[in-house]
Design a protein around this motif. Structure first.
Motif, PDB file in Angstrom:
ATOM      1  N   ASP A 288     -27.459   5.513  59.169  1.00  0.00           N
ATOM      2  CA  ASP A 288     -27.715   4.295  59.944  1.00  0.00           C
ATOM      3  C   ASP A 288     -26.428   3.612  60.392  1.00  0.00           C
ATOM      4  OD1 ASP A 288     -30.469   4.597  59.594  1.00  0.00           O
ATOM      5  OD2 ASP A 288     -30.423   3.549  57.663  1.00  0.00           O
ATOM      6  N   VAL A 289     -25.329   3.900  59.689  1.00  0.00           N
ATOM      7  CA  VAL A 289     -24.045   3.271  60.018  1.00  0.00           C
ATOM      8  C   VAL A 289     -22.964   4.341  60.034  1.00  0.00           C
ATOM      9  CG1 VAL A 289     -24.690   1.037  59.045  1.00  0.00           C
ATOM     10  CG2 VAL A 289     -23.611   2.750  57.581  1.00  0.00           C
ATOM     11  N   PRO A 290     -21.863   4.103  60.731  1.00  0.00           N
ATOM     12  CA  PRO A 290     -20.763   5.084  60.748  1.00  0.00           C
ATOM     13  C   PRO A 290     -20.263   5.384  59.336  1.00  0.00           C
ATOM     14  CG  PRO A 290     -20.457   3.491  62.507  1.00  0.00           C
ATOM     15  CD  PRO A 290     -21.607   2.991  61.671  1.00  0.00           C
ATOM     16  N   LEU A 291     -19.895   6.644  59.113  1.00  0.00           N
ATOM     17  CA  LEU A 291     -19.421   7.060  57.795  1.00  0.00           C
ATOM     18  C   LEU A 291     -17.979   6.646  57.541  1.00  0.00           C
ATOM     19  CD1 LEU A 291     -20.933  10.677  57.699  1.00  0.00           C
ATOM     20  CD2 LEU A 291     -21.945   8.529  56.903  1.00  0.00           C
ATOM     21  N   GLY A 292     -17.250   6.351  58.594  1.00  0.00           N
ATOM     22  CA  GLY A 292     -15.855   5.924  58.462  1.00  0.00           C
ATOM     23  C   GLY A 292     -15.510   4.938  59.567  1.00  0.00           C
ATOM     24  N   ILE A 293     -14.392   4.293  59.417  1.00  0.00           N
ATOM     25  CA  ILE A 293     -13.946   3.297  60.392  1.00  0.00           C
ATOM     26  C   ILE A 293     -12.569   3.704  60.915  1.00  0.00           C
ATOM     27  CG2 ILE A 293     -13.356   0.877  60.775  1.00  0.00           C
ATOM     28  CD1 ILE A 293     -15.228   0.168  58.482  1.00  0.00           C
ATOM     29  N   PRO A 294     -12.406   3.804  62.231  1.00  0.00           N
ATOM     30  CA  PRO A 294     -11.079   4.163  62.754  1.00  0.00           C
ATOM     31  C   PRO A 294     -10.086   3.038  62.492  1.00  0.00           C
ATOM     32  CG  PRO A 294     -12.570   3.564  64.538  1.00  0.00           C
ATOM     33  CD  PRO A 294     -13.407   3.624  63.298  1.00  0.00           C
ATOM     34  N   PRO A 295      -8.810   3.372  62.381  1.00  0.00           N
ATOM     35  CA  PRO A 295      -7.802   2.325  62.163  1.00  0.00           C
ATOM     36  C   PRO A 295      -7.636   1.454  63.407  1.00  0.00           C
ATOM     37  CG  PRO A 295      -6.745   4.419  62.607  1.00  0.00           C
ATOM     38  CD  PRO A 295      -8.219   4.708  62.488  1.00  0.00           C
ATOM     39  N   ALA A 296      -6.951   0.346  63.228  1.00  0.00           N
ATOM     40  CA  ALA A 296      -6.665  -0.521  64.378  1.00  0.00           C
ATOM     41  C   ALA A 296      -5.890   0.267  65.422  1.00  0.00           C
ATOM     42  CB  ALA A 296      -5.872  -1.737  63.924  1.00  0.00           C
ATOM     43  N   ALA A 297      -6.347   0.220  66.662  1.00  0.00           N
ATOM     44  CA  ALA A 297      -5.732   1.024  67.722  1.00  0.00           C
ATOM     45  C   ALA A 297      -4.414   0.410  68.173  1.00  0.00           C
ATOM     46  CB  ALA A 297      -6.689   1.132  68.898  1.00  0.00           C
ATOM     47  N   PRO A 298      -3.383   1.230  68.360  1.00  0.00           N
ATOM     48  CA  PRO A 298      -2.124   0.710  68.920  1.00  0.00           C
ATOM     49  C   PRO A 298      -2.355   0.160  70.325  1.00  0.00           C
ATOM     50  CG  PRO A 298      -1.821   2.899  67.974  1.00  0.00           C
ATOM     51  CD  PRO A 298      -3.298   2.656  68.026  1.00  0.00           C
ATOM     52  N   ALA A 299      -1.519  -0.765  70.718  1.00  0.00           N
ATOM     53  CA  ALA A 299      -1.638  -1.361  72.052  1.00  0.00           C
ATOM     54  C   ALA A 299      -1.022  -0.423  73.079  1.00  0.00           C
ATOM     55  CB  ALA A 299      -0.966  -2.731  72.078  1.00  0.00           C
TER      56      ALA A 299
END
Length: 318
Positions: free
Chosen positions: A107-118
């Motif tokens: 139901d939810v993502p298994l992982g979270i991507p890191p904060a994206a560089p600008a």
């Protein structure tokens, strides 16, 4: 004496009278046994063993008629049939070429991507449909992968797993190593192979190969990577069944250079980035630069694109 005979005769007759199932003797039965006029017997339902089940059978018949009418309606309305009936029925038909829906879907993502560089120094692979800007793997289910080890060069041990870990960390996608396989690389790979991988979409296939098997590797092409997509009607396209094809003879030469393992790992990372949806860029500072020389890790643009690709839609209906 007459009275005694009467009682004996009555007792004998009472033994022969008809009784109700509970053992009681109804009044009409007594009258019948004693020769008295009996009132007309009221209607009684047949015995249980002979009872006609009219009600339930009629309801069942109406249910079947209703179901047939619904199927006919959906069939005559192609959009409804394609959207609601066909996706559910296809996996259960003989010779199905798609797995049952929702295998391992959460139901939810298994992982979270890191904060994206600008950074905007990335490019996503073109979507095959105008209604969807880009395509990604479903983050709510794991991405399985297998390796065909045939031809793997000496010194390459562990590099595939290291490269997969880098892509997983950059996207948040959860990869699962399913071990080795005998499956050969193919441009027309079947996305559903239950006899080899069970009733699920095929895993990402990573192979050590050569130009003799994959002609596209001729020349200075060190590897190829990409994914096919699948879709259930009315839902977004999702990547499934990717492939990475590595030129093993070329890899042998790469490992002879100083830092050869780092260069070869970068090649595998580059191709896996294509698998999850990144395209080539014109910036030589990024690992996805088409003619990369010397870059061995993801650049800011690469990481920004990979983080975005880790936020694709969850499609449990697929």
């Amino acid at each position: 004496m007459d009275r005694e005979w009467y009682h004996e005769g009555r007792d004998a007759r009472l033994e022969a009278v008809r009784r109700s199932p509970s053992g009681r003797i109804p009044q009409w039965s007594l009258d019948e046994a004693l020769g008295r006029p009996a009132a007309p017997q009221p209607w009684r339902a047949p015995a249980k063993g002979n009872r006609r089940r009219v009600g339930p059978r009629r309801r069942l018949r109406l249910g079947i008629v209703g179901a047939l009418a619904l199927v006919a309606l959906l069939y005559l309305t192609p959009t409804l049939f394609d959207r609601f009936v066909l996706p559910v029925a296809l996996p259960h038909l003989p010779g199905a070429d798609v797995p049952p829906r929702g295998v391992e879907a959460g139901d939810v993502p298994l992982g979270i991507p890191p904060a994206a560089p600008a950074s905007t120094a990335y490019r996503l692979l073109d979507s095959p449909v105008e209604s969807q800007e880009w395509v990604a793997y479903d983050p709510c289910r794991p991405v399985h992968y297998v390796v065909r080890p045939n031809g793997a060069p000496v010194g390459s041990e562990g590099l595939v797993q290291e490269a997969v870990a880098e892509v997983s960390a950059a996207t948040g996608l959860q990869f699962i190593d399913d071990g080795t396989t005998t499956e050969a690389p193919s441009e027309d790979r079947d996305l559903y192979q239950p006899e080899l991988y069970g009733k699920t979409w095929v895993p990402v296939l990573i192979t050590w190969t050569s130009p003799a098997e994959i002609p596209e590797l001729v020349g200075d092409v060190a590897g190829l990577g990409g994914s096919d997509y699948a879709q259930t009607p009315g839902k977004p396209l999702v990547y499934v069944g990717g492939q990475v094809q590595l030129d093993a003879p070329d890899a042998v030469e790469t490992l002879l250079f100083p830092d050869g393992r780092a260069y070869l790992r970068a090649i595998i990372m580059h191709e896996l980035a294509h698998v999850v949806g990144l395209d080539h860029v014109d910036d030589p500072g990024e690992l996805l630069y088409e003619r990369n020389v010397g870059v061995t890790s993801f650049g800011d643009g690469d990481r920004a694109g990979l983080a975005l690709l880790g936020t694709g839609p969850c499609v449990p209906e697929l």
